[in-house]
Design a protein around this motif. Structure first.
Motif, PDB file in Angstrom:
ATOM      1  N   UNK A   1    -108.948 -49.963 -31.920  1.00  0.00           N
ATOM      2  CA  UNK A   1    -108.164 -48.838 -32.360  1.00  0.00           C
ATOM      3  C   UNK A   1    -107.939 -49.268 -33.911  1.00  0.00           C
ATOM      4  N   UNK A   2    -108.431 -48.197 -34.863  1.00  0.00           N
ATOM      5  CA  UNK A   2    -108.403 -48.637 -36.281  1.00  0.00           C
ATOM      6  C   UNK A   2    -106.840 -48.368 -36.683  1.00  0.00           C
ATOM      7  N   UNK A   3    -106.123 -47.815 -35.815  1.00  0.00           N
ATOM      8  CA  UNK A   3    -104.611 -47.174 -36.239  1.00  0.00           C
ATOM      9  C   UNK A   3    -103.681 -48.369 -35.738  1.00  0.00           C
ATOM     10  N   UNK A   4    -104.292 -49.386 -35.074  1.00  0.00           N
ATOM     11  CA  UNK A   4    -103.525 -50.686 -34.532  1.00  0.00           C
ATOM     12  C   UNK A   4    -102.953 -51.449 -35.559  1.00  0.00           C
ATOM     13  N   UNK A   5    -101.825 -51.865 -35.465  1.00  0.00           N
ATOM     14  CA  UNK A   5    -101.165 -52.913 -36.570  1.00  0.00           C
ATOM     15  C   UNK A   5    -101.848 -54.104 -36.795  1.00  0.00           C
TER      16      UNK A   5
ATOM     17  N   UNK B   1    -104.501 -53.906 -39.386  1.00  0.00           N
ATOM     18  CA  UNK B   1    -103.886 -53.524 -40.749  1.00  0.00           C
ATOM     19  C   UNK B   1    -102.887 -54.799 -41.307  1.00  0.00           C
ATOM     20  N   UNK B   2    -102.213 -55.719 -40.420  1.00  0.00           N
ATOM     21  CA  UNK B   2    -101.820 -56.800 -41.030  1.00  0.00           C
ATOM     22  C   UNK B   2    -102.331 -57.929 -40.543  1.00  0.00           C
ATOM     23  N   UNK B   3    -101.961 -59.188 -41.044  1.00  0.00           N
ATOM     24  CA  UNK B   3    -102.386 -60.376 -40.459  1.00  0.00           C
ATOM     25  C   UNK B   3    -101.703 -60.609 -39.414  1.00  0.00           C
ATOM     26  N   UNK B   4    -102.246 -60.474 -38.043  1.00  0.00           N
ATOM     27  CA  UNK B   4    -101.845 -60.614 -36.863  1.00  0.00           C
ATOM     28  C   UNK B   4    -102.688 -61.153 -35.812  1.00  0.00           C
TER      29      UNK B   4
ATOM     30  N   UNK C   1    -103.555 -60.001 -29.341  1.00  0.00           N
ATOM     31  CA  UNK C   1    -103.185 -60.241 -28.097  1.00  0.00           C
ATOM     32  C   UNK C   1    -103.479 -59.176 -27.148  1.00  0.00           C
TER      33      UNK C   1
ATOM     34  N   UNK D   1     -99.982 -54.783 -28.385  1.00  0.00           N
ATOM     35  CA  UNK D   1     -99.316 -53.909 -29.450  1.00  0.00           C
ATOM     36  C   UNK D   1     -99.573 -52.329 -29.480  1.00  0.00           C
ATOM     37  N   UNK D   2    -100.887 -51.878 -29.651  1.00  0.00           N
ATOM     38  CA  UNK D   2    -100.808 -50.550 -29.499  1.00  0.00           C
ATOM     39  C   UNK D   2    -101.257 -49.786 -28.211  1.00  0.00           C
ATOM     40  N   UNK D   3    -101.341 -50.776 -27.242  1.00  0.00           N
ATOM     41  CA  UNK D   3    -101.462 -50.278 -25.819  1.00  0.00           C
ATOM     42  C   UNK D   3    -102.770 -49.793 -25.531  1.00  0.00           C
ATOM     43  N   UNK D   4    -103.623 -49.716 -26.395  1.00  0.00           N
ATOM     44  CA  UNK D   4    -104.799 -48.917 -26.458  1.00  0.00           C
ATOM     45  C   UNK D   4    -106.027 -49.876 -25.679  1.00  0.00           C
TER      46      UNK D   4
ATOM     47  N   UNK E   1     -98.279 -46.835 -37.755  1.00  0.00           N
ATOM     48  CA  UNK E   1     -99.436 -47.620 -37.143  1.00  0.00           C
ATOM     49  C   UNK E   1     -99.091 -47.913 -35.825  1.00  0.00           C
ATOM     50  N   UNK E   2     -99.874 -47.924 -34.799  1.00  0.00           N
ATOM     51  CA  UNK E   2     -99.679 -48.255 -33.574  1.00  0.00           C
ATOM     52  C   UNK E   2     -99.545 -49.491 -33.187  1.00  0.00           C
ATOM     53  N   UNK E   3     -98.415 -50.071 -32.239  1.00  0.00           N
ATOM     54  CA  UNK E   3     -98.150 -51.365 -32.140  1.00  0.00           C
ATOM     55  C   UNK E   3     -97.140 -52.068 -33.164  1.00  0.00           C
ATOM     56  N   UNK E   4     -96.959 -51.251 -34.281  1.00  0.00           N
ATOM     57  CA  UNK E   4     -96.130 -51.870 -35.300  1.00  0.00           C
ATOM     58  C   UNK E   4     -94.550 -52.200 -34.791  1.00  0.00           C
TER      59      UNK E   4
ATOM     60  N   UNK F   1     -93.829 -52.988 -31.786  1.00  0.00           N
ATOM     61  CA  UNK F   1     -93.772 -54.085 -30.795  1.00  0.00           C
ATOM     62  C   UNK F   1     -93.935 -55.495 -31.627  1.00  0.00           C
ATOM     63  N   UNK F   2     -94.735 -55.458 -32.777  1.00  0.00           N
ATOM     64  CA  UNK F   2     -94.951 -56.535 -33.606  1.00  0.00           C
ATOM     65  C   UNK F   2     -93.600 -57.025 -34.299  1.00  0.00           C
TER      66      UNK F   2
ATOM     67  N   UNK G   1     -98.517 -43.724 -30.617  1.00  0.00           N
ATOM     68  CA  UNK G   1     -98.430 -44.553 -29.162  1.00  0.00           C
ATOM     69  C   UNK G   1     -97.237 -44.409 -28.374  1.00  0.00           C
TER      70      UNK G   1
END
Ligand SMILES: [Zn+2]
Lengths: 155, 302
Positions: free
Chosen positions: A112-116, A119-122, A125, A141-144, B104-107, B109-110, B127
């Motif tokens: 998912x390109x919109x997943x955090x 977009x950040x250093x994570x 999981x 995180x994004x549940x996708x 952003x999705x999952x933000x 949760x993070x 999300x």
């Protein structure tokens, strides 16, 4: 062992032979296990062997290395069919199978390109889920869901 | 629930839902209580959502708490390139609770993993938006007297609409029957139908609005957005099909209530607004009570 395999990938005295890897995922297995990074052990591989089950399979041999379960199970994503032969003094002393873990940390990228995580250093999981009989990853995180087709291994 | 973040609707159990609704009803009877005195709630809106932010801030103010935060990321250090992690760690020092909205999705949760205080997700991209779902539950229970055995029609964008997906998950504990009404392009995704099949919950799928709402208890309307269609002609074809008009409500059940997460564009004709079955504005008010309840439970004050 059949004659052709002997010629293509030489036998090892001690170490691990990973057999029954789908040929198209050979390099994913190499990179997940970090075999392209190690400098000590002798690593040989062969690919495009004929296989009744897989069509084309690959084999990796790593001298003087025995993998931990947690390392082996990481390759379940790309090679759930893989079998490991533990070699001591040219003899197979143990056979092990890959067990699909319930959680995957790092290793894969969320599709998912919109997943955090994209977009950040994570560290990514995932929960490992079953999607129509195949292993798929549900992002924590994004549940996708990232399926086999979209699976990308992080280098 | 105490000290636990609320990121996704399935972070809560059926018992948690019931408890939140019980406390929300308490706040509805007695909305001004000073239990948040001396507490600071941070509302971090990395993208603007005036409605949601005002609802949270109203809830905090009515409980005697203080609000700090920003209304969109252009006015914050985020525009200087600060990472989400750093923003959350910093704000954790200044507040007892973080309410955040982020594109952003999952933000969320993070953020909940990084923060040293609990985090409430006020929407993370497409999300989750769990407080919306809980206020929907509250509105359903309040208007129907129960959550059990209801027939719920969902109309519009069932493919991308996160509110309908969350509502399906949450209502699945209460033996509902769902009627999905959507154009083919925006049908309920397979994974949700599989989920319902697994739980043995009945559902029907239709493309016609008027004739499929006659025996519903709840009519949940959503926006059909132009940008969801790959082919603009397809949008033109369906854009006026899913508009609820007062006339269509003839012959519907007396207890029927119409919900909508708001803002609406044109999917509910204004002639419906005066019908006693219209409930979308009281629904928004219920959002304040529900958010009071969620914050009070998380801070261990109820
Ligand atoms: Zn993700």
């Amino acid at each position: 062992m059949k004659e052709d395999k002997k010629l293509s990938v030489s036998a090892i005295q001690n170490g691990t032979v990973i057999d029954h890897i789908p040929a198209q995922n050979l390099f994913n297995v190499i990179s997940i296990l970090g075999l392209d990074q190690i400098t000590e052990n002798l690593v040989t591989f062969g690919t495009n062997f004929k296989s009744d089950r897989l069509g084309r399979k690959a084999i990796i041999k790593v001298s003087d290395k025995y993998f931990k379960d947690i390392e082996i199970n990481k390759i379940a994503l790309v090679a759930p069919t893989a079998k490991l032969n533990i070699i001591k003094d040219f003899e197979v002393v143990e056979k092990r199978e890959v067990i699909v873990p319930s959680e995957i940390v790092g290793i894969a990228r969320c599709m998912n390109p919109k997943c955090i995580t994209n977009n950040e250093h994570i560290v990514t999981k995932f929960k490992v889920i079953d999607k129509n009989g195949n292993v798929a990853l549900k992002c924590s995180y994004c549940e996708k869901i990232t399926d086999q087709q979209h699976l990308q291994i992080i280098r | 629930m105490k000290n636990k973040s609320l990121v996704s609707i399935d972070d809560y159990s059926k018992e948690d839902y019931i408890e939140i609704l019980r406390v929300a009803a308490e706040f509805e009877k007695n909305p001004v209580q000073n239990i948040l005195e001396g507490r600071v709630v941070a509302t971090l809106f990395f993208e603007p959502s005036t409605r949601t932010r005002l609802s949270f801030e109203s809830a905090v103010n009515r409980l005697g708490g203080r609000v700090i935060g920003f209304t969109d990321s252009s006015s914050s250090s985020v525009s200087k390139g600060e990472s989400l992690k750093d923003t959350i760690l910093t704000v954790s020092n200044y507040s007892d609770l973080i309410v955040m909205r982020h594109p952003l999705e999952g933000s969320a949760r993070y953020a909940s993993e990084v923060a040293t205080v609990p985090v409430i997700n006020a929407g993370d991209g497409a999300n989750q938006h769990p407080t919306q779902c809980l206020l929907d539950l509250y509105s359903i229970q309040k208007t129907q007297g129960t959550l059990e055995n209801l027939k719920i029609s969902m109309v519009g964008d069932l493919k991308y609409g996160r509110t309908v997906h969350s509502l399906i998950m949450a209502m699945s504990y209460f033996n509902p029957t769902f009627i999905f009404i959507a154009p083919d392009e925006l049908k309920m995704p397979e994974e949700y139908k599989l989920f319902l099949d697994k739980k043995g919950i009945k559902y029907e799928e239709h493309t016609e609005l008027a004739e499929n709402i006659k025996d519903s208890d709840i009519l949940y309307m959503t926006r059909v957005q132009r940008e969801r269609f790959a082919d603009p002609l397809e949008y033109e074809k369906v854009k006026n099909v899913y508009i609820l008009k007062n006339k269509m409500l003839d012959g519907t059940k007396d207890n029927l209530k119409i919900l909508h997460p708001l803002p609406r564009v044109n999917e509910i004709n204004t002639d419906v607004d005066t019908n006693h079955k219209a409930y979308y504005f009281p629904q928004a008010l219920n959002g304040v009570f529900t958010r009071q309840a969620i914050m009070a439970k998380i801070l261990g004050l109820k």
